[in-house]
Design a protein around this motif. Structure first.
Motif, PDB file in Angstrom:
ATOM      1  N   UNK A  72      -2.939   3.667   6.141  1.00  0.00           N
ATOM      2  CA  UNK A  72      -2.066   4.597   5.387  1.00  0.00           C
ATOM      3  C   UNK A  72      -2.654   5.704   5.213  1.00  0.00           C
ATOM      4  N   UNK A  73      -4.010   5.718   4.894  1.00  0.00           N
ATOM      5  CA  UNK A  73      -4.615   7.083   4.563  1.00  0.00           C
ATOM      6  C   UNK A  73      -4.712   7.827   5.836  1.00  0.00           C
ATOM      7  N   UNK A  74      -5.044   7.364   7.181  1.00  0.00           N
ATOM      8  CA  UNK A  74      -4.678   8.341   8.385  1.00  0.00           C
ATOM      9  C   UNK A  74      -3.362   8.724   8.516  1.00  0.00           C
ATOM     10  N   UNK A  75      -2.225   7.750   8.274  1.00  0.00           N
ATOM     11  CA  UNK A  75      -0.926   8.253   8.610  1.00  0.00           C
ATOM     12  C   UNK A  75      -0.748   9.389   7.742  1.00  0.00           C
ATOM     13  N   UNK A  76      -1.209   9.298   6.439  1.00  0.00           N
ATOM     14  CA  UNK A  76      -0.946  10.512   5.555  1.00  0.00           C
ATOM     15  C   UNK A  76      -1.823  11.709   6.056  1.00  0.00           C
ATOM     16  N   UNK A  79       0.865  -1.126  -0.051  1.00  0.00           N
ATOM     17  CA  UNK A  79      -0.062   0.083  -0.049  1.00  0.00           C
ATOM     18  C   UNK A  79       0.941   1.287   0.107  1.00  0.00           C
ATOM     19  N   UNK A  80       2.061   1.046   0.777  1.00  0.00           N
ATOM     20  CA  UNK A  80       2.788   2.421   0.783  1.00  0.00           C
ATOM     21  C   UNK A  80       3.589   2.554  -0.552  1.00  0.00           C
ATOM     22  N   UNK A 111     -11.058  -1.665  12.147  1.00  0.00           N
ATOM     23  CA  UNK A 111     -11.959  -2.663  11.866  1.00  0.00           C
ATOM     24  C   UNK A 111     -12.175  -2.831  10.485  1.00  0.00           C
ATOM     25  N   UNK A 112     -12.891  -4.226  10.491  1.00  0.00           N
ATOM     26  CA  UNK A 112     -12.908  -4.608   8.850  1.00  0.00           C
ATOM     27  C   UNK A 112     -12.046  -5.744   8.499  1.00  0.00           C
ATOM     28  N   UNK A 161      -8.359  -2.322   6.372  1.00  0.00           N
ATOM     29  CA  UNK A 161      -7.705  -1.670   7.493  1.00  0.00           C
ATOM     30  C   UNK A 161      -6.367  -1.197   7.185  1.00  0.00           C
ATOM     31  N   UNK A 162      -5.519  -2.078   6.167  1.00  0.00           N
ATOM     32  CA  UNK A 162      -4.184  -1.564   5.981  1.00  0.00           C
ATOM     33  C   UNK A 162      -4.456  -0.014   5.231  1.00  0.00           C
ATOM     34  N   UNK A 163      -5.343  -0.210   4.162  1.00  0.00           N
ATOM     35  CA  UNK A 163      -5.768   0.859   3.269  1.00  0.00           C
ATOM     36  C   UNK A 163      -6.045   2.402   4.208  1.00  0.00           C
ATOM     37  N   UNK A 164      -6.960   1.851   5.295  1.00  0.00           N
ATOM     38  CA  UNK A 164      -7.384   2.998   6.065  1.00  0.00           C
ATOM     39  C   UNK A 164      -6.272   3.506   6.846  1.00  0.00           C
TER      40      UNK A 164
END
Ligand SMILES: Cc1cc2nc3c(=O)[nH]c(=O)nc-3n(C[C@H](O)[C@H](O)[C@H](O)COP(=O)(O)OP(=O)(O)OC[C@H]3O[C@@H](n4cnc5c(N)ncnc54)[C@H](O)[C@@H]3O)c2cc1C
Ligand SMILES: Cc1cc2nc3c(=O)[nH]c(=O)nc-3n(C[C@H](O)[C@H](O)[C@H](O)COP(=O)(O)OP(=O)(O)OC[C@H]3O[C@@H](n4cnc5c(N)ncnc54)[C@H](O)[C@@H]3O)c2cc1C
Lengths: 326, 257
Positions: B247-251, A318-319, B236-237, B242-245
């Motif tokens: 990364x989006x949160x970290x960004x 993803x990254x 959750x989910x 979760x991984x997508x979320x």
């Protein structure tokens, strides 16, 4: 008139550690209109390192070079720096809270019969007093301390106080001082370097740390890859080190390194207090653990309950994806 | 060998910490021997068993510190000394502590003093090196192995993960790091014996010190808990989502990517 501040520089494999520059910034916070004098010990020509300290804000630098100062010993450095202190009569001293700083500064403070505030994460000025904030009780609380008598003496935790921007147009005198170093009672016979080349965990902006949950040395490979795509370094818990999955030089915590990165990713680490003592100050903490009850989730900003061997590779993909799109 | 251990009674930081009236709430808290001082006690016992002599455990504290001293005696130390400052002093810092220890050690002719590398509560790590300097003896911090042969001492120490091999000589002060040994648990007979072992209690007066001699050089002006962290977001989910979320949160939220 501001105070004259002495900043004790520290190098590692020939280059100054960042915490030296942070210490210069801290000295300027303590004494905004004062003079910041850097001091460096070592062997050979230290002028280049001296200039680096100037670029980061020191006004002048004194170097002491001697073959007995090739490797750090408290006795050798203690004598050299005491001689500089006697010349300069500083009103304050700042150094990094590193292995060398922890070993050396109490000796100097004791010699000078002064107070010393160790492991400072913040310097502020309140009602005319210089106040130092430092973590206590394994990072579960903080205290604010001040010096009540004598010189202002502090060590600062790496990666907490921002250094000034490097400005290579700055100039200042770099002088050498000869000190007659008496014979040392303690001799370093050998140093077995374990640290992975180049990366200084305590200075890294991103750390991916693995614990016993990583299960083997090979298990660290995905974490290494994740660290690489993030431009960070790999760390570990005591559990992982004791199990032989990685070297002790990666250990983070009370007995290991204390780190304050912008991003700390803990994978397969339960979050024991001794581990938290080394990383709970990190700006953003991500926990990946298959046990939803794991204590690490109590300090994490973001958590994924799951198998790290599933989560970490997906995270890498993803990254990479967003880096391509960016 | 004349062996001394510096021992601090500390708050168990595994416990929940609360602040009451600007101080860490001690009511109902668990107190322990500082873990790094347990390594010191264990190593001292081993050195005595190998080289003969006596192990004396010293603490500056209050009446309650006797409990931790008894535990060290039960592990196998021979004698204990409690320097009780309860009635004489209110405030103190590392300077105070070392002034008192310096006075205590003045006439002791210690061959080796073992301390912890850091106390888990105040965690300055200053006491060992400060004391060695006052006593004008060499010191080696964060040791993970030690062997004594006559006057010569071979040590391995941990330096941010590197191993440094050091040679030095007695008299000496060392501070102990995790990895040095596995501290033993007191045995039942050990506990029984400990009750009869000598425990000497001293006050400032006995060390020819008064309050002014040991006045602190620093002062604590405030103690506070870190700002309550908002409960972390446990995602959750499906793992993919979760991984997508994450990364989006970290960004976008944390802005660290
Ligand atoms: C004096 C003293 C000093 C110490 N100093 C330190 C120190 O400096 N640093 C330090 O770290 N510790 C230190 N410790 C040890 C500390 O108490 C803990 O024992 C240690 O941190 C535990 O390491 P761990 O979290 O990796 O292992 P564990 O506690 O065993 O946790 C492993 C975690 O991995 C999870 N897990 C397992 N498999 C997976 C999977 N496939 N995917 C995701 N998660 C998984 C489990 O749910 C568990 O939460 C010290 C102890 C003492 C007494
Ligand atoms: C009279 C007095 C009053 C004090 N009042 C306060 C107060 O009001 N608030 C406060 O926060 N603190 C107070 N202190 C404690 C003091 O601030 C420090 O905690 C103490 O000097 C030890 O420093 P440290 O915890 O950083 O230990 P470190 O330097 O981290 O300890 C390293 C090692 O030194 C040895 N050591 C440390 N302390 C002792 C000890 N007491 N006895 C024997 N060996 C020891 C142990 O081997 C330990 O492992 C007081 C101390 C004294 C003597």
């Amino acid at each position: 008139m501001g105070k004259r501040m002495l900043v004790i520089g520290e190098s590692r494999e020939g280059a100054l550690r960042n915490v030296t520059f942070e210490a210069i910034a801290a000295a300027k916070q303590i004494s905004p209109d004062g003079e910041v004098v850097g001091v460096l010990c070592g062997e050979g020509d230290l002028a280049e390192q001296g200039n680096e300290m100037i670029y980061y804000g020191a006004d002048r630098v004194i170097t002491v070079s001697d073959e007995k100062l090739k490797t750090y010993t408290s006795e050798g450095y203690g004598q050299a720096i005491k001689a500089v202190i006697d010349d300069e009569s500083p009103e304050g001293i700042v150094m990094g809270h590193t292995a060398v700083g922890k070993d050396l500064t109490p000796k100097l403070a004791s010699k000078l019969e002064t107070g010393l505030i160790s492991d400072v994460t913040e310097v502020s000025s309140e009602g005319g007093n210089i106040i130092f904030t430092r973590p206590i009780y394994s990072g579960k609380a903080f205290e604010k301390k001040m010096i009540t008598d004598g010189i202002v003496f502090a060590t600062i935790r790496p990666n907490n106080i921002a250094s000034l921007d490097r400005d290579d147009s700055r100039t200042g005198e770099v002088t050498t001082k000869d000190v007659d170093i008496a014979d040392l009672r303690t001799i370093i016979k050998d140093i077995i370097r374990k640290g992975s080349e180049g990366v200084d965990l305590s200075e890294s902006k991103v750390i991916v740390a693995g614990g016993r949950g990583v299960k083997s040395a090979e298990g660290f490979e995905p974490l290494e890859e994740l660290a690489e795509v993030l431009g960070g370094a790999v760390g570990a818990s005591r559990g992982a080190c004791d199990a032989g999955y990685c070297d002790y030089s990666l250990q983070i915590g009370q007995t290991g390194k204390v780190v304050t990165p912008d991003l700390y990713i803990a994978a397969g680490i339960s979050g024991a207090i001794q581990h938290l003592a080394g990383m709970s100050n990190s700006k953003v903490i991500v926990a990946i653990n298959k046990d939803p009850e794991a204590n690490i989730f109590n300090v994490a900003d973001y958590g994924i309950v799951g198998d790290l061997f599933e989560v970490v590779p997906k995270l890498i993909e993803e990254i990479k994806q967003i880096k391509v799109n960016a | 060998m004349n062996i001394y251990v510096l021992l601090k009674r500390t708050f168990d930081t595994e416990e929940k910490i609360a602040i009451n009236d600007g101080r860490i709430e001690e009511e109902g808290a668990e107190f322990i021997i500082n873990p790094y001082d347990e390594y010191a006690v264990e190593e001292a016992i081993n050195l005595r068993d190998e080289h003969g002599g006596e192990v004396t455990v010293v603490t500056i504290g209050e009446e309650e510190s006797e409990k931790q001293l008894r535990t060290a005696l039960a592990m196998g130390a021979d004698k204990a000394v409690l320097i009780n400052t309860e009635d004489d002093l209110e405030d103190g810092d590392q300077y105070t502590t070392v002034k008192i220890l310096e006075a205590f050690f003045e006439d002791k002719e210690a061959d080796i003093i073992l301390a912890g590398n850091v106390a888990i509560d105040e965690a300055s790590g200053q006491v060992g090196p400060r004391l060695a300097e006052r006593l004008d003896i060499p010191y080696v911090t964060t040791i993970t192995s030690i062997s004594v042969d006559g006057e010569t001492v071979q040590i391995e120490r941990d330096v941010e993960g590197d191993v440094e091999k050091v040679e030095t000589s007695l008299p000496l002060l060392v501070t102990c790091q995790q990895g040095l040994n596995e501290p033993r648990y007191p045995s039942l007979p050990g506990i029984m014996k400990a009750k009869k072992k000598p425990l000497e209690e001293l006050e400032l007066d006995d060390l020819d010190l008064d309050e002014d001699d040991v006045e602190a050089k620093t002062k604590t002006v405030d103690i506070f808990l870190p700002p309550e962290k908002e409960a972390g977001k446990v995602l959750e989910g499906e793992i993919d989502d979760q991984v997508k979320e994450l990364v989006s949160l970290l960004r976008n939220e944390a802005k660290v990517l």
